[in-house]
Design a protein around this motif. Sequence first.
Motif, PDB file in Angstrom:
ATOM      1  N   GLU A   1     -10.056   5.091  -0.037  1.00 17.72           N
ATOM      2  CA  GLU A   1     -10.811   5.005   1.210  1.00 17.72           C
ATOM      3  C   GLU A   1     -12.313   4.863   0.982  1.00 17.72           C
ATOM      4  OE1 GLU A   1      -9.683   7.648   4.366  1.00 17.72           O
ATOM      5  OE2 GLU A   1      -7.723   8.015   3.466  1.00 17.72           O
TER       6      GLU A   1
ATOM      7  N   TYR B   1     -10.404   7.431   9.606  1.00 15.99           N
ATOM      8  CA  TYR B   1      -9.247   6.856   8.903  1.00 15.99           C
ATOM      9  C   TYR B   1      -8.894   5.448   9.430  1.00 15.99           C
ATOM     10  CZ  TYR B   1      -4.445   7.193   6.900  1.00 15.99           C
ATOM     11  OH  TYR B   1      -3.260   7.003   6.226  1.00 15.99           O
TER      12      TYR B   1
ATOM     13  N   ASP C   1       0.890  -1.164   0.000  1.00 17.33           N
ATOM     14  CA  ASP C   1       0.000   0.000   0.000  1.00 17.33           C
ATOM     15  C   ASP C   1       0.930   1.216   0.000  1.00 17.33           C
ATOM     16  OD1 ASP C   1      -1.318   2.244   1.344  1.00 17.33           O
ATOM     17  OD2 ASP C   1      -2.889   0.875   2.030  1.00 17.33           O
TER      18      ASP C   1
ATOM     19  N   THR D   1       4.349   4.938   4.631  1.00 17.02           N
ATOM     20  CA  THR D   1       3.882   6.319   4.858  1.00 17.02           C
ATOM     21  C   THR D   1       4.936   7.071   5.664  1.00 17.02           C
ATOM     22  OG1 THR D   1       2.907   6.180   7.066  1.00 17.02           O
ATOM     23  CG2 THR D   1       1.541   5.397   5.237  1.00 17.02           C
TER      24      THR D   1
ATOM     25  N   GLN E   1       2.783   9.044  10.683  1.00 19.20           N
ATOM     26  CA  GLN E   1       1.619   8.167  10.844  1.00 19.20           C
ATOM     27  C   GLN E   1       1.932   6.899  11.645  1.00 19.20           C
ATOM     28  OE1 GLN E   1      -1.039   7.560   7.550  1.00 19.20           O
ATOM     29  NE2 GLN E   1      -0.325   9.380   6.470  1.00 19.20           N
TER      30      GLN E   1
ATOM     31  N   SER F   1      -0.619   6.530  -2.512  1.00 22.70           N
ATOM     32  CA  SER F   1      -1.872   6.906  -1.842  1.00 22.70           C
ATOM     33  C   SER F   1      -2.042   8.392  -1.532  1.00 22.70           C
ATOM     34  CB  SER F   1      -2.005   6.128  -0.519  1.00 22.70           C
ATOM     35  OG  SER F   1      -1.693   4.771  -0.714  1.00 22.70           O
ATOM     36  N   PRO F   2      -2.002   9.259  -2.536  1.00 25.77           N
ATOM     37  CA  PRO F   2      -2.184  10.687  -2.249  1.00 25.77           C
ATOM     38  C   PRO F   2      -3.632  11.008  -1.870  1.00 25.77           C
ATOM     39  CG  PRO F   2      -2.023  10.326  -4.613  1.00 25.77           C
ATOM     40  CD  PRO F   2      -1.772   8.997  -3.964  1.00 25.77           C
ATOM     41  N   ASN F   3      -3.791  12.156  -1.263  1.00 25.90           N
ATOM     42  CA  ASN F   3      -5.138  12.618  -0.950  1.00 25.90           C
ATOM     43  C   ASN F   3      -5.647  13.424  -2.131  1.00 25.90           C
ATOM     44  OD1 ASN F   3      -5.196  11.436   1.585  1.00 25.90           O
ATOM     45  ND2 ASN F   3      -4.066  13.153   2.468  1.00 25.90           N
TER      46      ASN F   3
ATOM     47  N   GLY G   1      -6.676   8.761  -0.936  1.00 25.79           N
ATOM     48  CA  GLY G   1      -7.467   9.513   0.046  1.00 25.79           C
ATOM     49  C   GLY G   1      -8.609  10.180  -0.717  1.00 25.79           C
TER      50      GLY G   1
ATOM     51  N   HIS H   1      -0.645   6.016  14.301  1.00 27.33           N
ATOM     52  CA  HIS H   1      -1.881   5.525  13.677  1.00 27.33           C
ATOM     53  C   HIS H   1      -1.780   4.034  13.360  1.00 27.33           C
ATOM     54  CE1 HIS H   1      -5.005   4.930  10.624  1.00 27.33           C
ATOM     55  NE2 HIS H   1      -4.066   4.586   9.773  1.00 27.33           N
ATOM     56  N   PHE H   2      -0.655   3.641  12.743  1.00 30.33           N
ATOM     57  CA  PHE H   2      -0.510   2.232  12.377  1.00 30.33           C
ATOM     58  C   PHE H   2      -0.348   1.353  13.615  1.00 30.33           C
ATOM     59  CE2 PHE H   2       0.128   4.129   8.239  1.00 30.33           C
ATOM     60  CZ  PHE H   2      -0.594   3.251   7.437  1.00 30.33           C
TER      61      PHE H   2
ATOM     62  N   ASP I   1      -8.974   1.727   7.525  1.00 28.20           N
ATOM     63  CA  ASP I   1      -7.795   0.871   7.406  1.00 28.20           C
ATOM     64  C   ASP I   1      -8.072  -0.548   7.907  1.00 28.20           C
ATOM     65  OD1 ASP I   1      -5.567   1.800   6.046  1.00 28.20           O
ATOM     66  OD2 ASP I   1      -5.052   3.225   7.621  1.00 28.20           O
TER      67      ASP I   1
ATOM     68  N   HIS J   1      -4.030   3.413  -2.118  1.00 22.10           N
ATOM     69  CA  HIS J   1      -5.134   3.630  -1.169  1.00 22.10           C
ATOM     70  C   HIS J   1      -5.466   5.129  -1.189  1.00 22.10           C
ATOM     71  CE1 HIS J   1      -7.442   2.332   2.407  1.00 22.10           C
ATOM     72  NE2 HIS J   1      -7.042   3.423   3.032  1.00 22.10           N
TER      73      HIS J   1
ATOM     74  N   TYR K   1       2.741  -1.195   4.453  1.00 19.40           N
ATOM     75  CA  TYR K   1       2.246   0.173   4.301  1.00 19.40           C
ATOM     76  C   TYR K   1       3.421   1.135   4.352  1.00 19.40           C
ATOM     77  CZ  TYR K   1      -2.181  -1.994   5.705  1.00 19.40           C
ATOM     78  OH  TYR K   1      -3.282  -2.798   5.784  1.00 19.40           O
TER      79      TYR K   1
ATOM     80  N   HIS L   1       5.229  13.344  -1.148  1.00 15.52           N
ATOM     81  CA  HIS L   1       4.762  12.014  -1.560  1.00 15.52           C
ATOM     82  C   HIS L   1       5.819  11.220  -2.305  1.00 15.52           C
ATOM     83  CE1 HIS L   1       0.943  14.415  -1.378  1.00 15.52           C
ATOM     84  NE2 HIS L   1       0.666  13.417  -0.583  1.00 15.52           N
TER      85      HIS L   1
END
Length: 569
Positions: free
Chosen positions: A263, A313, A124, A337, A341, A127-129, A166, A344-345, A317, A164, A335, A138
Amino acid sequence: MLTFQKEAAEKLEGAVKALFPEANLTAQELFGMLEVPPDSKMGDLALPCFKLSRSLRTSPVRIAEQLAPAVSGGEIARTEAVSGYLNLFADPEALSARVLSEIASRGERYGSPECGEGRTIVLDYSSPNVAKPFHIGHLGTTVIGHSLRLLHEFAGYKCIGINHLGDWGTQFGKLIVAYRSWGSREAVERDEIDELVRLYVKFHEEAEKDPSLNDVARAEFTKLEAHDEENLALWRWFIEISLREYKKTYRQLGIEFDSYNGESFYTDKMPRQIELLREKGLLSIDDGASVVRLDEWNMPVCLILKRDGSTLYPTRDIAAAAYRYENYDFDKCIYVTSAGQSLHFAQWFKVVELMQYPWFDRLVHVPYGTVSINGAKLATRTGNVVLLKDLFAQAIEKASQISAEKNPNAEGREEIAEAVGVGAIVFHYLANNRMRDINFVLEDALSFDGNTGPYAQYTYARTCSILEKAGGRGSFTGGAVSDAELALVKTLASFPERVLAALREYEPSNVTRYILDLCAAFNRFYHDCQIVSCEDEKLRENRIAMTAASSTVLRTALSLICMKTPEKI
Ligand code: ARG
């Protein structure tokens, strides 16, 4: 030099058995004890005998002295006992013969650990927003992620690359408001993503003056979530425009994804996970929101549902990981990133563990350091960003100016300029350990001198032109091997372990640094030795074989870090 190390370990096992019959040391244990000395004058490998002195009940000095005469033959030319170390020297001829014939026969598979057969890796990355600028922040996830994909494919794994995107969240509310207030269809059609970014930045400027705009944006996003037709149509349009732009950049990098499920794709896959969390008694209510408590693991709560019931978010995931496991049966899901983050993970990885998903330990987060520009932090909202497409365009422009001067008539000049320009940036980025914070200085990234991507591509092109002149790929048939030749052969021999390190550490810079080592060794060889013009036929064939092997390995290594390899520059 893994093969040499293996052979040394086997010979050592025999010698130890003969000299110390009561000891019970396996070749594998000895393999692990062997070290590469800091200076090649002390051998190609060394056994620090203090590691054996307890089990052999003998002093290190004595062990080294006893083993020294007992180990020889094959690729081991000689040994030396020096203050408790047993130094082992590779035989230049035997080593060259084995390494060069191995590269000639395995070709572009040389260096692969071939350990992935029948296993699947999901990656993964990028994965830009959507609707936010695709900028140098990025670059890391995109090129580290893709390089990890290429490395795993090289090792024989089946790889699934997932972008992935955003493509869901309040930023769409903002963009819808900005488009209706200050935008127009014509402007978006004309300037595409540039206009979307302009609108996005404009929204933030205006919201600074009038914070109530944020509420309006939130309301528009809520409408979108409720499938309001007009908002949905705008949302789809924004995504289409953004994707078209991203794909141009991906094409320049040679990247293709197997899936662009972003997402939004998981919207209908979350209720099941929320249900499961509830069943397992993992959810608690915190200020109206549903969360999983993680105090026991010293982490803040993982947010699953906001007060108003909307998902977050981490929720997406969790749903995405379950979906991927069901669909791809992955051995690992990686993943990539920014390190920002990491929490978060760590949080949602813990949540799936608590949910008792059997694949919880197959998830891997690969973080990387932050990027700043000329010392200043990137900030999308204020527009302090360098877009990837602009960065690439500048690099390509520079490459094409240089080639117009040097090589005005070269065929396929545009393609070459793109490979060199983009390659310069990728190489510059992947030269660093991924966790290092990078201060991006444009002139350095665009530099073609010194240890850069263009220098490596140029070295590869040089091997190609020598081989063209030679009209064949030579073969090594023994004879004297000079220092420069031996150094080159040893560098070629060490490619497999550098690939292994890159895989083990999820660290493509192992390959980048290897490329620089190989270029240095090859260029020294090129400088010191006559190749095609060498009068001695045997030596000429040997050297052509060394050039061919360098060419093969350089090409493999460059492609593993997303670099193209034009044969002429
Ligand atoms: N879109 C996110 C960002 O730009 C990265 C997504 C990473 N992948 C994931 N499955 N969370 O920050």
